[in-house]
Design a protein around this motif. Structure first.
Motif, mmCIF file in Angstrom:
data_model
loop_
_atom_site.group_PDB
_atom_site.id
_atom_site.type_symbol
_atom_site.label_atom_id
_atom_site.label_comp_id
_atom_site.label_asym_id
_atom_site.label_seq_id
_atom_site.Cartn_x
_atom_site.Cartn_y
_atom_site.Cartn_z
ATOM 1 N N HIS A 44 0.809 -1.223 0.000
ATOM 2 C CA HIS A 44 0.000 0.000 0.000
ATOM 3 C C HIS A 44 0.845 1.277 0.000
ATOM 4 O O HIS A 44 0.303 2.371 0.159
ATOM 5 C CB HIS A 44 -0.948 -0.006 1.206
ATOM 6 C CG HIS A 44 -2.037 -1.032 1.088
ATOM 7 N ND1 HIS A 44 -1.877 -2.332 1.502
ATOM 8 C CD2 HIS A 44 -3.288 -0.948 0.575
ATOM 9 C CE1 HIS A 44 -2.992 -3.007 1.260
ATOM 10 N NE2 HIS A 44 -3.864 -2.194 0.703
ATOM 11 N N GLY A 129 -3.426 1.263 10.103
ATOM 12 C CA GLY A 129 -4.275 1.104 8.935
ATOM 13 C C GLY A 129 -4.284 -0.312 8.392
ATOM 14 O O GLY A 129 -5.284 -0.770 7.832
ATOM 15 N N LEU A 133 -7.726 -2.287 7.718
ATOM 16 C CA LEU A 133 -8.011 -2.754 6.363
ATOM 17 C C LEU A 133 -8.204 -4.268 6.332
ATOM 18 O O LEU A 133 -9.049 -4.788 5.583
ATOM 19 C CB LEU A 133 -6.872 -2.376 5.417
ATOM 20 C CG LEU A 133 -6.928 -1.010 4.748
ATOM 21 C CD1 LEU A 133 -5.710 -0.826 3.851
ATOM 22 C CD2 LEU A 133 -8.209 -0.834 3.945
ATOM 23 N N TYR A 134 -7.421 -4.969 7.104
ATOM 24 C CA TYR A 134 -7.523 -6.428 7.208
ATOM 25 C C TYR A 134 -8.954 -6.820 7.572
ATOM 26 O O TYR A 134 -9.521 -7.764 7.003
ATOM 27 C CB TYR A 134 -6.524 -6.897 8.259
ATOM 28 C CG TYR A 134 -6.614 -8.343 8.683
ATOM 29 C CD1 TYR A 134 -6.281 -9.372 7.805
ATOM 30 C CD2 TYR A 134 -6.978 -8.673 9.985
ATOM 31 C CE1 TYR A 134 -6.329 -10.697 8.216
ATOM 32 C CE2 TYR A 134 -7.022 -9.992 10.406
ATOM 33 C CZ TYR A 134 -6.698 -11.004 9.516
ATOM 34 O OH TYR A 134 -6.749 -12.315 9.920
ATOM 35 N N LYS A 137 -11.606 -5.604 4.671
ATOM 36 C CA LYS A 137 -11.634 -6.485 3.506
ATOM 37 C C LYS A 137 -12.471 -7.733 3.765
ATOM 38 O O LYS A 137 -12.887 -8.417 2.823
ATOM 39 C CB LYS A 137 -10.204 -6.862 3.098
ATOM 40 C CG LYS A 137 -9.428 -5.703 2.485
ATOM 41 C CD LYS A 137 -8.037 -6.107 2.072
ATOM 42 C CE LYS A 137 -7.233 -4.916 1.554
ATOM 43 N NZ LYS A 137 -7.862 -4.276 0.395
ATOM 44 N N ALA A 171 -11.485 2.010 9.301
ATOM 45 C CA ALA A 171 -11.628 1.467 7.946
ATOM 46 C C ALA A 171 -13.070 0.993 7.761
ATOM 47 O O ALA A 171 -13.678 0.456 8.693
ATOM 48 C CB ALA A 171 -10.658 0.317 7.704
ATOM 49 N N SER A 175 -15.595 -1.408 -0.569
ATOM 50 C CA SER A 175 -15.152 -1.884 -1.888
ATOM 51 C C SER A 175 -16.328 -2.159 -2.810
ATOM 52 O O SER A 175 -16.259 -1.894 -4.018
ATOM 53 C CB SER A 175 -14.301 -3.147 -1.735
ATOM 54 O OG SER A 175 -13.057 -2.849 -1.150
ATOM 55 N N ASP A 181 -11.692 0.164 -0.028
ATOM 56 C CA ASP A 181 -12.175 0.425 1.325
ATOM 57 C C ASP A 181 -11.688 1.790 1.812
ATOM 58 O O ASP A 181 -10.489 2.097 1.702
ATOM 59 C CB ASP A 181 -11.680 -0.664 2.283
ATOM 60 C CG ASP A 181 -12.257 -2.026 1.931
ATOM 61 O OD1 ASP A 181 -13.449 -2.084 1.607
ATOM 62 O OD2 ASP A 181 -11.508 -3.022 1.973
ATOM 63 N N LEU A 183 -10.238 4.297 4.173
ATOM 64 C CA LEU A 183 -9.295 4.141 5.285
ATOM 65 C C LEU A 183 -8.932 5.523 5.812
ATOM 66 O O LEU A 183 -8.300 6.314 5.115
ATOM 67 C CB LEU A 183 -8.036 3.410 4.841
ATOM 68 C CG LEU A 183 -6.896 3.332 5.852
ATOM 69 C CD1 LEU A 183 -7.302 2.497 7.068
ATOM 70 C CD2 LEU A 183 -5.637 2.773 5.204
ATOM 71 N N GLY A 316 -7.894 6.710 1.914
ATOM 72 C CA GLY A 316 -7.636 5.339 1.520
ATOM 73 C C GLY A 316 -7.450 5.164 0.031
ATOM 74 O O GLY A 316 -6.961 4.124 -0.432
ATOM 75 N N GLU A 319 -3.697 4.892 -0.965
ATOM 76 C CA GLU A 319 -3.165 3.569 -0.628
ATOM 77 C C GLU A 319 -3.693 2.508 -1.593
ATOM 78 O O GLU A 319 -2.949 1.607 -2.019
ATOM 79 C CB GLU A 319 -3.536 3.203 0.812
ATOM 80 C CG GLU A 319 -2.841 4.036 1.867
ATOM 81 C CD GLU A 319 -3.549 5.362 2.170
ATOM 82 O OE1 GLU A 319 -3.173 6.030 3.140
ATOM 83 O OE2 GLU A 319 -4.496 5.717 1.423
ATOM 84 N N ALA A 320 -4.981 2.611 -1.937
ATOM 85 C CA ALA A 320 -5.571 1.656 -2.880
ATOM 86 C C ALA A 320 -4.939 1.779 -4.261
ATOM 87 O O ALA A 320 -4.676 0.770 -4.936
ATOM 88 C CB ALA A 320 -7.085 1.866 -2.968
#
Length: 364
Positions: A44, A129, A133-134, A137, A171, A175, A181, A183, A316, A319-320
């Motif tokens: 990311h 983060g 995010l984990y 998702k 987060a 999606s 997502d 963040l 976010g 990062e995405a």
């Protein structure tokens, strides 16, 4: 502005990072968590909290000094409240603790709609983060905060650093609505100390009013920066104070002695807090025009980014976008100075260096 990166395979990266942690006495499972998380950060584009920062922190405050104990076992306290757990990490590696805590929160949220885990006696978990995010998702709303290892931030109107950079992270599983997502992840200082260290390595100036030198004067020279300033003046100060108060309620002690590991009867460890919400647990079900929950989220975000706001980014998104670049490149992206730093780590743990001349180049 385009940057030049070298492409390193995830396998080579994870092999080196795992070896480095095992060389310092960590278990195979702990080293796997550390490598997994470092790769997630690199995917990311989180260069302030990648493996280099993780191993640097471990050297300064972790396994070398006793601030982190390889192989430690978490003590899970008797639970009084069904959706809550409190743990004593016993100075276990922060990445391993954080992954397990977020997994636990998700299980609690599946049963009770919301789950939280408070953790005392911790060691730095790096990029909050990543853990949020984990969970996102996997379809959950997630939050985490922590107290930082060192008091590096000067309170609003103050001169002495007595607060950590104390990050907050949210987060959201968006999606399905927008392709990534959301963040919201920030340190409560203008910049994190990891960013200062990165800019010092790269010879870049800091933004104005982000740091002070040894005399307490504002500076943009990353090499002279000795303490940080809160973002948004009193607002960042207040948000940083939240972490200190949550930590105090958990069991954390004085912020100005954290990370020093003195042999006395005080505590020098940090605290973590994790919370996960199942989206269905907060749904009222009465969405306008027959929308379901995720289409309602999409409609709200579209309204925010309506005509005139087309150039606005959602938190976010950067990062995405970097994760997409990583996927296109077919490996993790590091600049040449970072490759050199990884090669120093390879020398430390007896692993082969990465041959810079053999690493593919990516312009991004």
């Amino acid at each position: 502005m385009m940057e030049t990166y070298r492409i390193v395979s995830s396998e080579d990266h994870n092999t080196l990072v795992k070896a480095a942690y095992e060389h310092r006495g960590y278990t195979s499972d702990e080293a796997d968590y550390a490598a997994q998380f470092a790769a997630l950060a690199a995917v990311h584009g989180i260069r302030t909290h990648n493996a280099l920062k993780a191993l640097h922190l471990d050297h300064l405050f972790g396994s070398v000094t006793g601030g982190c104990v390889p192989g430690a076992e978490i003590e899970k306290k008797p639970a009084r409240f069904k959706g809550s757990e409190t743990w004593d990490a016993r100075k276990k590696l922060g990445q391993a603790v954080a992954y397990e805590a977020m997994d636990t929160c998700m299980k609690l949220a599946d049963e009770y709609g919301i789950g939280q885990v408070a953790v005392d006696n911790t060691f730095h978990y790096l990029w909050g983060g990543g853990y949020a995010l984990y969970a996102a998702k996997k379809g959950y709303i997630a939050y985490t905060n922590c107290t930082s290892t060192l008091a590096e931030v000067v309170p609003f109107f103050g001169k002495t650093p007595t607060l950590g950079t104390n990050p907050h992270t949210w987060a959201f599983p968006t999606s399905g609505a927008i392709g990534f997502d959301v963040l919201i992840d920030w340190a409560t200082s203008v910049v994190a100390m990891g960013r200062v260290q990165q800019f010092a390595r790269e010879g870049k100036p800091l933004p104005p009013d982000a740091a002070v030198d040894a005399e307490g004067n504002p500076t943009t020279d990353a090499k002279k920066a000795k303490a940080l300033l809160p973002f948004g003046a009193h607002k960042g100060y207040g948000l940083s104070l939240i972490n200190e108060l949550v930590g105090a309620f958990i069991g954390g002690s004085l912020p100005t002695i954290r990370g020093h590991h003195a042999d006395d009867d005080e505590k020098q460890t940090t605290c973590f807090y994790f919370q996960v919400i199942h989206p269905e647990a907060i749904s009222g079900g009465a969405f306008a025009q027959g929308r379901d929950q995720i289409s309602n989220v999409k409609a709200v975000l579209s309204d925010i980014l309506q005509s005139g706001n087309e150039n606005c980014l959602l938190p976010g998104q950067i990062e995405a976008d970097f994760a997409k670049r990583t996927e296109t490149a077919g490996g993790l992206l590091f600049n040449e100075k970072e490759v050199e730093a990884f090669n120093e780590i390879a020398d430390e743990c007896g692993q082969p260096q990465w041959d810079l001349a053999q690493l593919p180049i990516c312009q991004s």
